[in-house]
Motif scaffolding. Sequence first.
Motif, PDB file in Angstrom:
ATOM      1  N   PRO A 135      33.417  54.301 -12.347  1.00  0.00           N
ATOM      2  CA  PRO A 135      33.744  55.702 -12.086  1.00  0.00           C
ATOM      3  C   PRO A 135      35.039  55.880 -11.294  1.00  0.00           C
ATOM      4  N   ALA A 136      35.293  54.988 -10.335  1.00  0.00           N
ATOM      5  CA  ALA A 136      36.520  55.098  -9.547  1.00  0.00           C
ATOM      6  C   ALA A 136      37.746  54.888 -10.427  1.00  0.00           C
ATOM      7  N   LEU A 137      37.690  53.896 -11.319  1.00  0.00           N
ATOM      8  CA  LEU A 137      38.800  53.662 -12.231  1.00  0.00           C
ATOM      9  C   LEU A 137      39.017  54.862 -13.147  1.00  0.00           C
ATOM     10  N   GLU A 138      37.928  55.428 -13.640  1.00  0.00           N
ATOM     11  CA  GLU A 138      38.040  56.577 -14.531  1.00  0.00           C
ATOM     12  C   GLU A 138      38.678  57.759 -13.815  1.00  0.00           C
ATOM     13  N   GLN A 139      38.312  57.975 -12.558  1.00  0.00           N
ATOM     14  CA  GLN A 139      38.929  59.056 -11.783  1.00  0.00           C
ATOM     15  C   GLN A 139      40.422  58.844 -11.651  1.00  0.00           C
ATOM     16  N   ALA A 140      40.818  57.628 -11.292  1.00  0.00           N
ATOM     17  CA  ALA A 140      42.233  57.341 -11.061  1.00  0.00           C
ATOM     18  C   ALA A 140      43.048  57.469 -12.346  1.00  0.00           C
ATOM     19  N   VAL A 141      42.557  56.871 -13.426  1.00  0.00           N
ATOM     20  CA  VAL A 141      43.292  56.906 -14.691  1.00  0.00           C
ATOM     21  C   VAL A 141      43.352  58.327 -15.250  1.00  0.00           C
ATOM     22  N   THR A 142      42.252  59.048 -15.138  1.00  0.00           N
ATOM     23  CA  THR A 142      42.229  60.434 -15.615  1.00  0.00           C
ATOM     24  C   THR A 142      43.217  61.283 -14.838  1.00  0.00           C
ATOM     25  N   LEU A 143      43.336  61.027 -13.533  1.00  0.00           N
ATOM     26  CA  LEU A 143      44.297  61.780 -12.724  1.00  0.00           C
ATOM     27  C   LEU A 143      45.718  61.529 -13.214  1.00  0.00           C
ATOM     28  N   ALA A 189      55.753  57.454 -13.485  1.00  0.00           N
ATOM     29  CA  ALA A 189      54.635  57.829 -12.619  1.00  0.00           C
ATOM     30  C   ALA A 189      54.602  56.887 -11.422  1.00  0.00           C
ATOM     31  N   ALA A 190      54.192  57.418 -10.285  1.00  0.00           N
ATOM     32  CA  ALA A 190      54.012  56.616  -9.072  1.00  0.00           C
ATOM     33  C   ALA A 190      52.647  56.946  -8.490  1.00  0.00           C
ATOM     34  N   LEU A 191      51.957  55.917  -8.010  1.00  0.00           N
ATOM     35  CA  LEU A 191      50.632  56.091  -7.423  1.00  0.00           C
ATOM     36  C   LEU A 191      50.613  55.525  -6.012  1.00  0.00           C
ATOM     37  N   ASP A 192      49.966  56.245  -5.112  1.00  0.00           N
ATOM     38  CA  ASP A 192      49.661  55.745  -3.774  1.00  0.00           C
ATOM     39  C   ASP A 192      48.151  55.589  -3.718  1.00  0.00           C
ATOM     40  N   GLU A 205      52.389  66.665  -9.544  1.00  0.00           N
ATOM     41  CA  GLU A 205      51.752  65.756  -8.599  1.00  0.00           C
ATOM     42  C   GLU A 205      50.360  66.266  -8.253  1.00  0.00           C
ATOM     43  N   ALA A 206      49.499  65.343  -7.868  1.00  0.00           N
ATOM     44  CA  ALA A 206      48.133  65.703  -7.481  1.00  0.00           C
ATOM     45  C   ALA A 206      47.509  64.504  -6.789  1.00  0.00           C
ATOM     46  N   SER A 207      46.405  64.748  -6.095  1.00  0.00           N
ATOM     47  CA  SER A 207      45.654  63.670  -5.457  1.00  0.00           C
ATOM     48  C   SER A 207      44.179  64.005  -5.503  1.00  0.00           C
ATOM     49  N   VAL A 208      43.342  62.974  -5.463  1.00  0.00           N
ATOM     50  CA  VAL A 208      41.897  63.172  -5.460  1.00  0.00           C
ATOM     51  C   VAL A 208      41.255  62.176  -4.508  1.00  0.00           C
ATOM     52  N   PRO A 209      40.170  62.589  -3.851  1.00  0.00           N
ATOM     53  CA  PRO A 209      39.397  61.614  -3.069  1.00  0.00           C
ATOM     54  C   PRO A 209      38.524  60.790  -4.003  1.00  0.00           C
ATOM     55  N   ILE A 210      38.307  59.550  -3.639  1.00  0.00           N
ATOM     56  CA  ILE A 210      37.411  58.683  -4.398  1.00  0.00           C
ATOM     57  C   ILE A 210      36.381  58.124  -3.421  1.00  0.00           C
ATOM     58  N   ALA A 211      35.155  58.483  -3.610  1.00  0.00           N
ATOM     59  CA  ALA A 211      34.102  58.102  -2.675  1.00  0.00           C
ATOM     60  C   ALA A 211      33.955  56.588  -2.611  1.00  0.00           C
ATOM     61  N   GLY A 212      33.664  56.100  -1.414  1.00  0.00           N
ATOM     62  CA  GLY A 212      33.517  54.669  -1.236  1.00  0.00           C
ATOM     63  C   GLY A 212      32.376  54.074  -2.029  1.00  0.00           C
ATOM     64  N   ASP A 213      31.377  54.901  -2.355  1.00  0.00           N
ATOM     65  CA  ASP A 213      30.226  54.409  -3.113  1.00  0.00           C
ATOM     66  C   ASP A 213      30.286  54.827  -4.584  1.00  0.00           C
ATOM     67  N   ALA A 214      31.486  55.176  -5.065  1.00  0.00           N
ATOM     68  CA  ALA A 214      31.610  55.683  -6.437  1.00  0.00           C
ATOM     69  C   ALA A 214      31.346  54.607  -7.483  1.00  0.00           C
ATOM     70  N   GLY A 215      31.552  53.362  -7.135  1.00  0.00           N
ATOM     71  CA  GLY A 215      31.410  52.302  -8.125  1.00  0.00           C
ATOM     72  C   GLY A 215      32.735  52.038  -8.820  1.00  0.00           C
ATOM     73  N   THR A 216      32.923  50.819  -9.281  1.00  0.00           N
ATOM     74  CA  THR A 216      34.211  50.425  -9.862  1.00  0.00           C
ATOM     75  C   THR A 216      34.569  51.239 -11.099  1.00  0.00           C
ATOM     76  N   SER A 273      41.040  57.215  -1.840  1.00  0.00           N
ATOM     77  CA  SER A 273      41.795  58.287  -2.476  1.00  0.00           C
ATOM     78  C   SER A 273      42.919  57.706  -3.311  1.00  0.00           C
ATOM     79  N   VAL A 274      43.492  58.555  -4.153  1.00  0.00           N
ATOM     80  CA  VAL A 274      44.672  58.170  -4.912  1.00  0.00           C
ATOM     81  C   VAL A 274      45.536  59.411  -5.103  1.00  0.00           C
TER      82      VAL A 274
END
Length: 473
Positions: free
Chosen positions: A119-127, A83-86, A106-117, A91-92
């Motif tokens: 929730p942002a980690l959960e979004q990235a890892v889940t992706l 796996a490779a992540l940008d 492959e896929a990408s998702v936006p991560i809101a600047g105010d998402a909090g650490t 976003s990720v």
Amino acid sequence: MPASPSTARAINDRLALRLLQQEGPLTAGQLKQLTGLSRPTVADLVERLGAAGLIAVVGEAGEQRRGPNAKVYGIVAGRAHLAALDVRTESVAVVVADLVGRVLAEASVPIAGDAGTGPALEQAVTLVEHVAKEAGAERLHTVGIGAPGLVDPSSGELRDSTGLPEWHRRLVAALQERLPEARVSVENETNLAALAEQRGGVARDRDTFVLLWLGHGTGAAVVLDGALRRGASGGTGEIGFLPVPGTPALPTSTDCEGGFHSLASAAAVVSLAAARGIPVTPGERTSAVGVLRAAVAVMRAAADGAPREEPTAHDAEGVVRASGTGSSTLPPGGVASTPGSSAPLPPGGAASAPGAGSRSPGTEVPAPPAPASAARFLDALADRLAVGVASVVAILDPGCVVLGGEVGQAGGEELASRVRDRIARMTPLPTEVRATTLGGGAVLRGALLTARDRAQEELFTPGEPPPKHSPGW
């Protein structure tokens, strides 16, 4: 002292596997010719690698297509998944590939600047987990991450940096916790882009060059004699902090405003475009990529003597991601191709982000810039970039500077040639200035190349621990 039989076998095996990676499937006769080994030695290593599950017969060659000499051997690509992540500020993007670098999903998702650490980690890892599942990967062998910021050369960890979200620093640990069998590492995004340029971009013929990253921010990667140079603290290439003329203040240890960043960041490019008469859409977010594309399109049309088209300067984020459908393969150089794919990867390695180029209903599209305005804008931007490039050239004498990132790709040869002319007047050191063809997609490509190299380094040396080496290269 001659190598022991076991060492000689290991060397021969690795040589054969590297050739199969570089050249693609080969017959035993071709392996004999390329390695210079004897026929019995090649026969032994083919049997040994097959028994280890590293290679398999993938076809036959020759007119008669039968017999042992006609068998074509290839690497078992499904032996491991990568796996490779940008990772960007908001976003990720993720790709999952097989052992030879063929992209499976492959896929990408936006991560809101105010998402909090959290929730942002959960979004990235889940992706990552979602893309791995889409690729049919039961587990990931190696994960390579590209992110902005400094990577400590001794620990390989992303250092705490002002202005970058906390979830960036915690992503490696979060992935390692959810993927305990995977080898996870992080590398500076600009360094990965340089790797991609050297392996499959415009720096393929250079073992010494500097990549000047031009995207949301600025950065540089220094490659001397084929090796990435990191510096004592991992900060080589932090060109955004370079003090330059034309800014109201000096940069500080925690803020690069006032440095080269203030001349060449995406926001600075948009402001410069407006000041030089490049029309923008009132009330809408305008990207540096958009204004550059508009200016370059006008200059090309004028050079061709063709009527001006209607380029717009309000492209959405302008962040180029490596995306597409079907399978894509990273060949030896690392540039993805898409045989048989219905949507091949474009040169920049990505499709536009969702909504790119969209505008509110009823909003008027700005008139395309006049050739004179476009020329003034490109000249002024080249003046700014030349300040940074000249500083790099004076200290390092790299012989070649690549204008990378989304902005470098959008400016193309029209911008690169202007910087090249200015450098020729500013320094006695001969320096080529080239525009990237990979754009922002170079980060994801570099991360995948790194993951592939590390996985093969381990798997191609059965029974031996993987060698320790600096992150990314």
